[in-house]
Design a protein around this motif. Structure first.
Motif, PDB file in Angstrom:
ATOM      1  N   GLU A 153      -3.656 -15.577 -10.260  1.00 23.02           N
ATOM      2  CA  GLU A 153      -3.840 -14.137 -10.412  1.00 23.02           C
ATOM      3  C   GLU A 153      -2.531 -13.470 -10.812  1.00 23.02           C
ATOM      4  OE1 GLU A 153      -4.911 -10.126  -7.804  1.00 23.02           O
ATOM      5  OE2 GLU A 153      -5.116 -12.104  -6.927  1.00 23.02           O
ATOM      6  N   GLY A 154      -2.539 -12.794 -11.960  1.00 20.24           N
ATOM      7  CA  GLY A 154      -1.363 -12.080 -12.412  1.00 20.24           C
ATOM      8  C   GLY A 154      -0.168 -12.977 -12.654  1.00 20.24           C
ATOM      9  N   ASP A 205       0.763 -10.146  -7.296  1.00 17.81           N
ATOM     10  CA  ASP A 205      -0.484  -9.989  -6.560  1.00 17.81           C
ATOM     11  C   ASP A 205      -0.639  -8.517  -6.212  1.00 17.81           C
ATOM     12  OD1 ASP A 205      -2.231  -9.794  -4.161  1.00 17.81           O
ATOM     13  OD2 ASP A 205      -2.306 -11.969  -4.361  1.00 17.81           O
ATOM     14  N   SER A 206      -1.763  -7.944  -6.558  1.00 15.46           N
ATOM     15  CA  SER A 206      -1.956  -6.504  -6.369  1.00 15.46           C
ATOM     16  C   SER A 206      -1.948  -6.100  -4.905  1.00 15.46           C
ATOM     17  CB  SER A 206      -3.282  -6.073  -7.012  1.00 15.46           C
ATOM     18  OG  SER A 206      -4.374  -6.779  -6.428  1.00 15.46           O
ATOM     19  N   GLN A 207      -2.213  -7.033  -3.993  1.00 14.30           N
ATOM     20  CA  GLN A 207      -2.222  -6.720  -2.566  1.00 14.30           C
ATOM     21  C   GLN A 207      -0.930  -7.078  -1.858  1.00 14.30           C
ATOM     22  OE1 GLN A 207      -5.923  -7.350  -0.164  1.00 14.30           O
ATOM     23  NE2 GLN A 207      -6.469  -8.679  -1.883  1.00 14.30           N
ATOM     24  N   HIS A 264       5.105  -9.331  -5.338  1.00  8.81           N
ATOM     25  CA  HIS A 264       5.566 -10.464  -6.133  1.00  8.81           C
ATOM     26  C   HIS A 264       5.762 -11.684  -5.241  1.00  8.81           C
ATOM     27  CE1 HIS A 264       6.449  -7.980  -9.718  1.00  8.81           C
ATOM     28  NE2 HIS A 264       6.663  -7.049  -8.808  1.00  8.81           N
ATOM     29  N   GLN A 316       0.820  -1.212   0.000  1.00  6.27           N
ATOM     30  CA  GLN A 316       0.000   0.000   0.000  1.00  6.27           C
ATOM     31  C   GLN A 316       0.855   1.264   0.000  1.00  6.27           C
ATOM     32  OE1 GLN A 316      -2.390  -0.618   3.500  1.00  6.27           O
ATOM     33  NE2 GLN A 316      -3.826  -2.018   2.488  1.00  6.27           N
ATOM     34  N   LYS A 351       7.411  -7.939 -16.216  1.00  7.76           N
ATOM     35  CA  LYS A 351       6.735  -7.260 -15.125  1.00  7.76           C
ATOM     36  C   LYS A 351       7.511  -7.382 -13.820  1.00  7.76           C
ATOM     37  CE  LYS A 351       2.074  -8.084 -16.968  1.00  7.76           C
ATOM     38  NZ  LYS A 351       0.758  -8.743 -16.690  1.00  7.76           N
ATOM     39  N   GLY A 383       4.172   0.162  -3.109  1.00  7.13           N
ATOM     40  CA  GLY A 383       3.850  -0.519  -4.353  1.00  7.13           C
ATOM     41  C   GLY A 383       4.325  -1.962  -4.359  1.00  7.13           C
ATOM     42  N   PRO A 384       3.827  -2.771  -5.282  1.00  5.73           N
ATOM     43  CA  PRO A 384       4.127  -4.216  -5.285  1.00  5.73           C
ATOM     44  C   PRO A 384       5.583  -4.564  -5.557  1.00  5.73           C
ATOM     45  CG  PRO A 384       2.895  -3.579  -7.242  1.00  5.73           C
ATOM     46  CD  PRO A 384       2.861  -2.403  -6.330  1.00  5.73           C
TER      47      PRO A 384
END
Length: 252
Positions: free
Chosen positions: A90-91, A133-135, A138, A63, A98, A66-67
């Motif tokens: 997911e992703g 993972d957006s939350q 990596h 948050q 990336k 960043g990831p």
């Protein structure tokens, strides 16, 4: 000619529980450490879990920073237990562009083709998968627990100044991981310090055991140099930054 090579980022590997603990102070310490790491632009290496203390520190740092600031390393056999709320696939990407450059260089990922993983020390082999993972940042999926432990150590070993290991509150696995990196330090596998965050006296018993170990001549005083203890999560970053690599002449 002046070199333009960018130094590696500082990385802290955090060992902690997949449960939140009984006292709110435990989760609070995970979030506080994440905030301090964000303030100092430090990357997190951790076990890749999404629950309890593990989830709290990763989620908070993502948050804030960043990831790309987070790399989890999870054995495939523990995905269901440690990442129950992460949607399968997911992703998902393997060897993808990336993955941030600093992680790619350490992993030995190639730039094209099938995105195979290069042969560098014990980097994840061809069975490893990378997910974004957006939350939680990596995550690298590896075959087994021993591969996870070794790989996390190497990410920290090859990090910039101030890199090291921090143990927040946790269970048997947390203690196992902590003591293994201390042992690896003694055997020369890395030269990074480790620090326990002793929230509400959680690690008091371990500290007493270490003192007894030294008293009974099973370890030397240098162990207290390798493994420190602080009471505030923010102090852990400062402790690692001040860690000196000078080794005592006595070894266990």
């Amino acid at each position: 000619m002046t070199s333009t090579t960018k130094p590696p980022p500082t990385r802290i590997c955090v060992f902690c529980g997949s449960k939140p603990g009984a006292s709110p102070a435990h989760l609070a310490s995970a979030r506080a450490l994440a905030r301090t790491m964000h303030e100092h632009s430090i990357q997190l290496v951790y076990g890749g879990g999404t629950t309890g203390m593990m989830g709290a520190i990763a989620r908070t740092l993502v948050q804030l920073s960043g990831p790309d600031a987070v790399m989890g390393v999870t054995p495939s056999s523990l995905l269901a237990d440690e990442r129950p709320d992460a949607p399968p696939g997911e992703g998902q990407h393997q060897g993808s562009s990336k993955v941030p450059a600093s992680w790619r260089r350490r992993m030995g990922l190639t730039g094209g083709g099938k995105g195979t993983v290069g042969a560098t020390t014990t980097t994840p082999d061809e069975t490893a998968k990378l997910r974004l993972d957006s939350q939680y940042g990596h995550v690298t999926i590896v075959p087994d627990i021993q591969r996870r432990k070794r790989y996390m150590m190497e990410l920290v070993r090859d990090g910039g100044p101030g890199s090291g290991f921090v143990a927040l509150s946790g269970g048997i696995g947390t203690l196992d991981e902590l003591m293994e990196v201390v042992s690896w330090n003694q055997k020369g596998a890395h030269r990074r310090g480790a620090c326990m965050v002793n929230v509400e006296g959680y690690w008091d018993g371990v500290l007493q055991w270490l003192e007894k170990m030294i008293e009974e001549k099973f370890a030397g005083e240098h162990v207290k140099h390798i493994l420190g203890s602080v009471t505030d999560a923010g102090e852990a970053v400062a402790w690692l930054k001040g860690y000196e690599e000078g080794r005592a002449s006595e070894w266990i």
